[in-house]
Each structure stands twice: as structure tokens, then as C-alpha cells.
Scaffold this motif. Structure first.
Motif, mmCIF file in Angstrom:
data_model
loop_
_atom_site.group_PDB
_atom_site.id
_atom_site.type_symbol
_atom_site.label_atom_id
_atom_site.label_comp_id
_atom_site.label_asym_id
_atom_site.label_seq_id
_atom_site.Cartn_x
_atom_site.Cartn_y
_atom_site.Cartn_z
ATOM 1 N N LEU A 2 0.801 -1.303 -0.033
ATOM 2 C CA LEU A 2 -0.045 0.112 0.003
ATOM 3 C C LEU A 2 0.796 1.119 0.231
ATOM 4 O O LEU A 2 1.806 1.469 0.789
ATOM 5 C CB LEU A 2 -0.633 0.010 1.336
ATOM 6 C CG LEU A 2 -1.976 -1.144 1.340
ATOM 7 C CD1 LEU A 2 -2.704 -1.003 2.626
ATOM 8 C CD2 LEU A 2 -2.899 -1.013 0.117
ATOM 9 N N LEU A 3 0.486 2.341 -0.983
ATOM 10 C CA LEU A 3 1.311 3.387 -0.974
ATOM 11 C C LEU A 3 0.291 4.636 -0.849
ATOM 12 O O LEU A 3 -0.813 4.595 -1.378
ATOM 13 C CB LEU A 3 1.937 3.493 -2.263
ATOM 14 C CG LEU A 3 3.116 2.233 -2.570
ATOM 15 C CD1 LEU A 3 3.506 2.397 -3.998
ATOM 16 C CD2 LEU A 3 4.080 2.367 -1.652
ATOM 17 N N LYS A 4 0.555 5.548 -0.344
ATOM 18 C CA LYS A 4 -0.224 6.775 0.016
ATOM 19 C C LYS A 4 -0.249 7.558 -1.142
ATOM 20 O O LYS A 4 0.578 7.437 -2.241
ATOM 21 C CB LYS A 4 0.270 7.681 1.168
ATOM 22 C CG LYS A 4 0.172 6.887 2.702
ATOM 23 C CD LYS A 4 0.681 7.843 3.506
ATOM 24 C CE LYS A 4 0.228 7.290 4.914
ATOM 25 N NZ LYS A 4 0.859 8.266 6.040
ATOM 26 N N LEU A 8 2.428 8.174 -4.382
ATOM 27 C CA LEU A 8 1.906 7.839 -5.851
ATOM 28 C C LEU A 8 1.945 9.123 -6.744
ATOM 29 O O LEU A 8 3.040 8.951 -7.762
ATOM 30 C CB LEU A 8 0.460 7.232 -5.894
ATOM 31 C CG LEU A 8 0.485 5.914 -5.164
ATOM 32 C CD1 LEU A 8 -0.899 5.314 -5.013
ATOM 33 C CD2 LEU A 8 1.281 4.717 -6.008
ATOM 34 N N LYS A 12 4.625 9.274 -9.770
ATOM 35 C CA LYS A 12 4.210 9.450 -11.096
ATOM 36 C C LYS A 12 4.964 10.582 -11.923
ATOM 37 O O LYS A 12 5.272 10.591 -12.950
ATOM 38 C CB LYS A 12 2.830 9.781 -11.165
ATOM 39 C CG LYS A 12 2.009 9.985 -12.562
ATOM 40 C CD LYS A 12 0.426 10.111 -12.236
ATOM 41 C CE LYS A 12 -0.099 10.586 -13.900
ATOM 42 N NZ LYS A 12 -1.603 10.616 -13.870
ATOM 43 N N LEU A 34 2.861 -3.049 -10.209
ATOM 44 C CA LEU A 34 2.147 -2.900 -9.003
ATOM 45 C C LEU A 34 1.083 -2.044 -9.709
ATOM 46 O O LEU A 34 1.257 -0.798 -10.194
ATOM 47 C CB LEU A 34 2.816 -2.435 -8.040
ATOM 48 C CG LEU A 34 2.101 -2.040 -6.803
ATOM 49 C CD1 LEU A 34 1.554 -3.466 -6.064
ATOM 50 C CD2 LEU A 34 2.842 -1.384 -5.789
ATOM 51 N N LYS A 35 -0.325 -2.388 -9.725
ATOM 52 C CA LYS A 35 -1.437 -1.535 -10.209
ATOM 53 C C LYS A 35 -1.721 -0.700 -9.076
ATOM 54 O O LYS A 35 -2.010 -1.091 -7.972
ATOM 55 C CB LYS A 35 -2.653 -2.411 -10.575
ATOM 56 C CG LYS A 35 -3.682 -1.668 -11.049
ATOM 57 C CD LYS A 35 -4.755 -2.451 -11.617
ATOM 58 C CE LYS A 35 -5.821 -1.951 -12.478
ATOM 59 N NZ LYS A 35 -6.791 -2.736 -13.128
ATOM 60 N N THR A 36 -1.693 0.759 -9.257
ATOM 61 C CA THR A 36 -2.013 1.633 -8.162
ATOM 62 C C THR A 36 -3.207 2.645 -8.673
ATOM 63 O O THR A 36 -3.628 2.323 -9.745
ATOM 64 C CB THR A 36 -0.918 2.517 -7.793
ATOM 65 O OG1 THR A 36 -0.647 3.273 -8.795
ATOM 66 C CG2 THR A 36 0.389 1.353 -7.729
ATOM 67 N N LYS A 37 -3.504 3.542 -7.700
ATOM 68 C CA LYS A 37 -4.830 4.303 -8.170
ATOM 69 C C LYS A 37 -4.139 5.210 -9.378
ATOM 70 O O LYS A 37 -5.130 6.004 -9.997
ATOM 71 C CB LYS A 37 -5.060 5.222 -7.039
ATOM 72 C CG LYS A 37 -5.775 4.380 -6.060
ATOM 73 C CD LYS A 37 -6.148 5.067 -4.716
ATOM 74 C CE LYS A 37 -6.788 4.231 -3.749
ATOM 75 N NZ LYS A 37 -7.288 4.894 -2.504
ATOM 76 N N TYR A 90 7.318 4.848 -13.035
ATOM 77 C CA TYR A 90 5.804 4.933 -13.508
ATOM 78 C C TYR A 90 5.855 4.380 -14.815
ATOM 79 O O TYR A 90 6.490 4.763 -15.660
ATOM 80 C CB TYR A 90 5.388 6.505 -13.390
ATOM 81 C CG TYR A 90 3.816 6.548 -13.908
ATOM 82 C CD1 TYR A 90 2.856 6.160 -13.053
ATOM 83 C CD2 TYR A 90 3.776 7.139 -15.045
ATOM 84 C CE1 TYR A 90 1.627 6.288 -13.361
ATOM 85 C CE2 TYR A 90 2.213 7.339 -15.410
ATOM 86 C CZ TYR A 90 1.504 6.906 -14.628
ATOM 87 O OH TYR A 90 0.064 7.083 -14.997
#
Length: 94
Positions: A2-4, A8, A12, A34-37, A90
Motif C-alpha cells: 500500500l502506498l499513500k 504515488l 508518477k 504494481l497496479k495503483t490508483k 511509473y
């Protein structure tokens, strides 16, 4: 892993390319993604190390002002016997 959201966004924008984690077992692998928001991150490399070996340059690459700020953050993390330096990048929208 988990990344804040703030971290993120820094990844990016290319401002952060290192993440440090202390955990019981790794949850990412070098060469993986890793798929992130904010999109897809590349997990470029993972290195086992001791927290006291983190340099000022590495702390800054991870988004900290200095090693003192890094250590203050580390003190808030849950315990774990494994400490790793994770190089990230990214890749784009997921």
C-alpha cells in the motif's frame, strides 16, 4: 504494498524512484508491476539492506528531506525482520 496517494503522485511525476519497506515477507518482486490508483508501477529492483545504511541521497530519492526524516518515518512503521530498498518507476495508466 500500500502506498499513500501523495507518494504515488510523486512517483508518477518522477520525483521519487525509491521506496523503503520493513516487513515480515515481501509482497512485490523485482521485474514485476504494481497496479495503483495513479497507474502501473514498475518494480525495477529490490535490495535487502539495513535501515542504518540508508544514505542522504537515497532518503531524498524516496521523498524525504534527509536521513533524519526517513528515520522518523521508519519509527512509525510496523515491525518486521526484513528491510528492503525498492526501485520503482511509473509505467502509465493501468
Amino acid at each position: 504494498m500500500l502506498l499513500k496517494a501523495e507518494l504515488l503522485e510523486q512517483i508518477k511525476a518522477g520525483k521519487v524512484d525509491l521506496i523503503f519497506r520493513r516487513w515480515s515477507r515481501p509482497t512485490v518482486k523485482a521485474g514485476g508491476t504494481l497496479k495503483t490508483k495513479v497507474g502501473l508501477l514498475a518494480i525495477k529492483a529490490i535490495t535487502d539492506m539495513a535501515p542504518e545504511d540508508v544514505t542522504a541521497a537515497e532518503a531524498q530519492r524516496a521523498g524525504f528531506a534527509d536521513v533524519t526524516a526517513f528515520r522518523k518515518w521508519l519509527d512509525t512503521m510496523k515491525p518486521g525482520h526484513l528491510f528492503q530498498r525498492i526501485e520503482v518507476g511509473y509505467l502509465g495508466d493501468a
